[in-house]
Design a protein around this motif. Structure first.
Motif, PDB file in Angstrom:
ATOM      1  N   ALA A  47      64.415  61.781 -69.699  1.00  0.00           N
ATOM      2  CA  ALA A  47      64.588  60.324 -69.833  1.00  0.00           C
ATOM      3  C   ALA A  47      63.494  59.738 -70.718  1.00  0.00           C
ATOM      4  O   ALA A  47      63.765  58.886 -71.567  1.00  0.00           O
ATOM      5  CB  ALA A  47      64.591  59.665 -68.456  1.00  0.00           C
ATOM      6  N   LYS A  48      62.263  60.209 -70.540  1.00  0.00           N
ATOM      7  CA  LYS A  48      61.155  59.713 -71.369  1.00  0.00           C
ATOM      8  C   LYS A  48      61.377  60.060 -72.839  1.00  0.00           C
ATOM      9  O   LYS A  48      61.150  59.231 -73.718  1.00  0.00           O
ATOM     10  CB  LYS A  48      59.824  60.295 -70.890  1.00  0.00           C
ATOM     11  N   LEU A  49      61.815  61.286 -73.099  1.00  0.00           N
ATOM     12  CA  LEU A  49      62.056  61.706 -74.485  1.00  0.00           C
ATOM     13  C   LEU A  49      63.124  60.852 -75.158  1.00  0.00           C
ATOM     14  O   LEU A  49      63.044  60.572 -76.347  1.00  0.00           O
ATOM     15  CB  LEU A  49      62.487  63.172 -74.530  1.00  0.00           C
ATOM     16  N   LYS A  50      64.119  60.460 -74.391  1.00  0.00           N
ATOM     17  CA  LYS A  50      65.232  59.678 -74.928  1.00  0.00           C
ATOM     18  C   LYS A  50      65.002  58.173 -74.809  1.00  0.00           C
ATOM     19  O   LYS A  50      65.889  57.396 -75.142  1.00  0.00           O
ATOM     20  CB  LYS A  50      66.530  60.066 -74.222  1.00  0.00           C
ATOM     21  N   HIS A  51      63.836  57.779 -74.313  1.00  0.00           N
ATOM     22  CA  HIS A  51      63.537  56.363 -74.080  1.00  0.00           C
ATOM     23  C   HIS A  51      64.627  55.721 -73.224  1.00  0.00           C
ATOM     24  O   HIS A  51      65.069  54.601 -73.483  1.00  0.00           O
ATOM     25  CB  HIS A  51      63.348  55.607 -75.399  1.00  0.00           C
ATOM     26  N   ALA A  52      65.073  56.462 -72.224  1.00  0.00           N
ATOM     27  CA  ALA A  52      66.142  56.019 -71.327  1.00  0.00           C
ATOM     28  C   ALA A  52      65.538  55.498 -70.026  1.00  0.00           C
ATOM     29  O   ALA A  52      64.376  55.766 -69.720  1.00  0.00           O
ATOM     30  CB  ALA A  52      67.081  57.194 -71.033  1.00  0.00           C
ATOM     31  N   PRO A  53      66.310  54.748 -69.248  1.00  0.00           N
ATOM     32  CA  PRO A  53      65.820  54.276 -67.956  1.00  0.00           C
ATOM     33  C   PRO A  53      65.392  55.436 -67.066  1.00  0.00           C
ATOM     34  O   PRO A  53      65.979  56.522 -67.106  1.00  0.00           O
ATOM     35  CB  PRO A  53      67.027  53.555 -67.351  1.00  0.00           C
ATOM     36  N   SER A  54      64.371  55.210 -66.285  1.00  0.00           N
ATOM     37  CA  SER A  54      63.835  56.243 -65.398  1.00  0.00           C
ATOM     38  C   SER A  54      64.822  56.591 -64.285  1.00  0.00           C
ATOM     39  O   SER A  54      65.387  55.700 -63.656  1.00  0.00           O
ATOM     40  CB  SER A  54      62.525  55.774 -64.777  1.00  0.00           C
ATOM     41  N   PRO A  55      64.980  57.878 -64.002  1.00  0.00           N
ATOM     42  CA  PRO A  55      65.862  58.295 -62.915  1.00  0.00           C
ATOM     43  C   PRO A  55      65.141  58.420 -61.571  1.00  0.00           C
ATOM     44  O   PRO A  55      65.694  58.962 -60.616  1.00  0.00           O
ATOM     45  CB  PRO A  55      66.341  59.670 -63.395  1.00  0.00           C
TER      46      PRO A  55
END
Length: 105
Positions: free
Chosen positions: A26-34
């Motif tokens: 998620a961090k690599l993709k700048h996505a919301p934290s799971p």
């Protein structure tokens, strides 16, 4: 997207390495934290109950998909409806179908 039957969030247990991989990705993709999809199990260090439906929803939304349905079943708990190798320890057969359709014009 319709999320089909899966093991529920009160039954699916994973190790810390699985949790860390989801967080890292998620961090690599700048996505919301799971993080909210994982609940620590007090009696089992480095073990987490995991909400597969929540993880799938986060990833689908990250792909721009907003129409997400389903996700209310637990194959482990709903014995009368579903086979579960984790519950019964017996192998069986299971199938899934996935397809794309063109939007109506």
């Amino acid at each position: 997207v319709w999320l089909g039957p899966a093991i529920g969030p009160n039954r699916f247990e994973v190790g810390g390495e699985v949790r860390e991989q989801f967080i890292h990705t998620a961090k690599l993709k700048h996505a919301p934290s799971p993080l909210n999809a994982f609940q620590a199990i007090a009696s089992k260090p480095e073990k987490y109950l995991t909400n597969l439906y929540q993880l799938a929803t986060l990833q689908l939304k990250n792909c721009g998909i907003e129409a997400i349905f389903g996700g209310e079943f637990c194959t482990f708990d709903q014995r009368e409806l579903f086979f579960s190798h984790r519950r019964d320890g017996v192998s069986g057969r299971f199938a899934a179908l996935i397809w794309l359709t063109e939007p109506e014009k």
